[in-house]
Design a protein around this motif. Structure first.
Motif, PDB file in Angstrom:
ATOM      1  N   SER A 130       0.830  -1.207   0.000  1.00 24.46           N
ATOM      2  CA  SER A 130       0.000   0.000   0.000  1.00 24.46           C
ATOM      3  C   SER A 130       0.864   1.256   0.000  1.00 24.46           C
ATOM      4  CB  SER A 130      -0.953  -0.007   1.200  1.00 24.46           C
ATOM      5  OG  SER A 130      -1.960   0.971   1.040  1.00 24.46           O
ATOM      6  N   LEU A 131       0.193   2.384   0.040  1.00 21.82           N
ATOM      7  CA  LEU A 131       0.891   3.674  -0.023  1.00 21.82           C
ATOM      8  C   LEU A 131       1.516   4.055   1.310  1.00 21.82           C
ATOM      9  CD1 LEU A 131      -1.790   5.661  -2.082  1.00 21.82           C
ATOM     10  CD2 LEU A 131       0.156   4.324  -2.933  1.00 21.82           C
ATOM     11  N   GLU A 132       0.912   3.574   2.403  1.00 24.27           N
ATOM     12  CA  GLU A 132       1.383   3.898   3.754  1.00 24.27           C
ATOM     13  C   GLU A 132       1.605   2.619   4.541  1.00 24.27           C
ATOM     14  OE1 GLU A 132       1.953   7.036   4.673  1.00 24.27           O
ATOM     15  OE2 GLU A 132       1.146   7.879   2.821  1.00 24.27           O
ATOM     16  N   ALA A 133       2.472   2.678   5.546  1.00 25.30           N
ATOM     17  CA  ALA A 133       2.688   1.537   6.439  1.00 25.30           C
ATOM     18  C   ALA A 133       1.514   1.436   7.417  1.00 25.30           C
ATOM     19  CB  ALA A 133       4.002   1.717   7.187  1.00 25.30           C
ATOM     20  N   GLY A 134       1.449   0.335   8.139  1.00 26.03           N
ATOM     21  CA  GLY A 134       0.408   0.173   9.156  1.00 26.03           C
ATOM     22  C   GLY A 134      -0.738  -0.681   8.660  1.00 26.03           C
ATOM     23  N   LYS A 135      -1.908  -0.063   8.524  1.00 28.65           N
ATOM     24  CA  LYS A 135      -3.094  -0.803   8.092  1.00 28.65           C
ATOM     25  C   LYS A 135      -3.792  -0.082   6.959  1.00 28.65           C
ATOM     26  CE  LYS A 135      -3.867  -3.241  12.360  1.00 28.65           C
ATOM     27  NZ  LYS A 135      -4.755  -3.589  13.456  1.00 28.65           N
ATOM     28  N   VAL A 136      -4.546  -0.845   6.202  1.00 26.76           N
ATOM     29  CA  VAL A 136      -5.316  -0.294   5.090  1.00 26.76           C
ATOM     30  C   VAL A 136      -6.764  -0.761   5.284  1.00 26.76           C
ATOM     31  CG1 VAL A 136      -4.813  -2.219   3.510  1.00 26.76           C
ATOM     32  CG2 VAL A 136      -5.299   0.047   2.582  1.00 26.76           C
ATOM     33  N   LYS A 137      -7.724   0.125   4.933  1.00 25.70           N
ATOM     34  CA  LYS A 137      -9.130  -0.146   5.253  1.00 25.70           C
ATOM     35  C   LYS A 137      -9.938  -0.486   4.017  1.00 25.70           C
ATOM     36  CE  LYS A 137     -12.323   1.482   8.637  1.00 25.70           C
ATOM     37  NZ  LYS A 137     -12.507   2.478   9.668  1.00 25.70           N
ATOM     38  N   GLY A 138     -10.707  -1.567   4.127  1.00 25.61           N
ATOM     39  CA  GLY A 138     -11.568  -2.004   3.040  1.00 25.61           C
ATOM     40  C   GLY A 138     -12.901  -1.277   3.016  1.00 25.61           C
ATOM     41  N   TRP A 139     -13.670  -1.545   1.962  1.00 20.81           N
ATOM     42  CA  TRP A 139     -15.004  -0.980   1.767  1.00 20.81           C
ATOM     43  C   TRP A 139     -15.943  -2.148   1.518  1.00 20.81           C
ATOM     44  CZ3 TRP A 139     -16.980   3.728   2.466  1.00 20.81           C
ATOM     45  CH2 TRP A 139     -18.218   4.053   1.893  1.00 20.81           C
ATOM     46  N   LYS A 140     -17.039  -2.220   2.300  1.00 18.50           N
ATOM     47  CA  LYS A 140     -18.011  -3.311   2.159  1.00 18.50           C
ATOM     48  C   LYS A 140     -19.286  -2.765   1.545  1.00 18.50           C
ATOM     49  CE  LYS A 140     -17.071  -6.765   5.667  1.00 18.50           C
ATOM     50  NZ  LYS A 140     -17.570  -7.357   6.914  1.00 18.50           N
ATOM     51  N   HIS A 141     -19.395  -2.868   0.237  1.00 13.28           N
ATOM     52  CA  HIS A 141     -20.588  -2.470  -0.520  1.00 13.28           C
ATOM     53  C   HIS A 141     -20.915  -0.986  -0.396  1.00 13.28           C
ATOM     54  CE1 HIS A 141     -20.909  -6.731  -1.023  1.00 13.28           C
ATOM     55  NE2 HIS A 141     -21.089  -6.903   0.271  1.00 13.28           N
ATOM     56  N   ASP A 142     -21.425  -0.536   0.770  1.00 16.11           N
ATOM     57  CA  ASP A 142     -21.817   0.873   0.916  1.00 16.11           C
ATOM     58  C   ASP A 142     -21.327   1.487   2.224  1.00 16.11           C
ATOM     59  OD1 ASP A 142     -23.424  -0.463   2.689  1.00 16.11           O
ATOM     60  OD2 ASP A 142     -25.325   0.305   1.909  1.00 16.11           O
ATOM     61  N   HIS A 143     -20.380   0.839   2.884  1.00 17.73           N
ATOM     62  CA  HIS A 143     -19.830   1.383   4.136  1.00 17.73           C
ATOM     63  C   HIS A 143     -18.403   0.864   4.344  1.00 17.73           C
ATOM     64  CE1 HIS A 143     -21.612  -2.517   5.204  1.00 17.73           C
ATOM     65  NE2 HIS A 143     -20.678  -2.591   6.133  1.00 17.73           N
ATOM     66  N   TRP A 144     -17.686   1.532   5.253  1.00 15.15           N
ATOM     67  CA  TRP A 144     -16.315   1.113   5.536  1.00 15.15           C
ATOM     68  C   TRP A 144     -16.295  -0.292   6.104  1.00 15.15           C
ATOM     69  CZ3 TRP A 144     -12.295   3.273   3.487  1.00 15.15           C
ATOM     70  CH2 TRP A 144     -12.367   4.619   3.102  1.00 15.15           C
ATOM     71  N   GLY A 145     -15.268  -1.045   5.739  1.00 13.18           N
ATOM     72  CA  GLY A 145     -15.133  -2.430   6.183  1.00 13.18           C
ATOM     73  C   GLY A 145     -14.030  -2.584   7.207  1.00 13.18           C
ATOM     74  N   ASP A 146     -13.299  -3.675   7.099  1.00 12.61           N
ATOM     75  CA  ASP A 146     -12.266  -4.030   8.069  1.00 12.61           C
ATOM     76  C   ASP A 146     -10.908  -3.450   7.690  1.00 12.61           C
ATOM     77  OD1 ASP A 146     -14.150  -5.658   9.459  1.00 12.61           O
ATOM     78  OD2 ASP A 146     -13.853  -7.217   7.943  1.00 12.61           O
TER      79      ASP A 146
END
Length: 195
Positions: free
Chosen positions: A41-57
């Motif tokens: 990814s672009l940044e270290a650490g964690k990256v956040k998913g998108w679940k259909h119409d809202h933020w995911g894990d």
């Protein structure tokens, strides 16, 4: 599919807002086939998913894009989601990373909105592919031969339209990476550039 990809390393390139299922299902398929998978990814650490119409894990990032190159991997997977490829195509290092898989003859699999990143990397002209329907015109304008099919395989380039196509996408992705087919070389038979 067990151990089809034993000894191979595969990169999954994502930014915040990737369609979560388009990351988790291909990752699972790659790992089941024996591949070592790195989330880039672009940044270290964690990256956040998108679940259909809202933020995911959130998922841990293994390496930042400036720490890797195509020579480190046997294949590249690009999940979709609207925000994800838009963020990635605005980053020169991410675009160069994608382009290098084509120039170094490595397989690439892209689903949904991810082919936007292929347009930015200037690798779609004359290639048979598919994508999410809303970016069909972008693909055609960039010179791609767009097809409305669940999976299109053109040489070592595998593309699919949306999450409904994930079973076919994952199967084809594993097969192409196992064979080590170059994404940089178009299929010779354009009329049959699909699985």
């Amino acid at each position: 599919m067990k151990n089809t990809l034993g000894g191979k390393k595969v990169a999954i390139l994502v930014a915040n807002g990737f369609e979560q299922v388009e990351y988790t299902q291909p990752r699972e398929a790659l790992e089941k086939a024996g591949a070592e998978v790195h989330t880039i990814s672009l940044e270290a650490g964690k990256v956040k998913g998108w679940k259909h119409d809202h933020w995911g894990d959130e998922f841990p990032v293994d390496k930042k894009v400036e720490q890797v190159n195509a020579g480190d991997y046997d294949g590249l997977v690009l999940p979709g989601g609207q925000m994800n490829p838009d963020n990635l195509r605005d980053n020169e290092k991410a675009v160069a990373f994608v382009r290098s898989f084509f120039s170094e003859g490595k397989p690439v699999a892209a689903i949904c909105h991810a082919p936007w990143l292929l347009v930015e990397a200037d690798v779609v002209e004359g290639r048979s592919l598919t994508s999410y329907s809303s970016i069909k015109t972008d693909m055609i304008n960039a010179g791609a031969l767009w097809k409305d099919q669940e999976v299109v395989i053109d040489g070592g380039l595998v593309t699919s339209r949306n999450p409904d196509d994930l079973p076919a996408f994952c199967k084809s992705m594993v097969e192409v990476i196992a064979k080590g087919v170059s994404a940089g070389e178009a299929s010779l038979n354009k009329t049959n550039a699909q699985a």
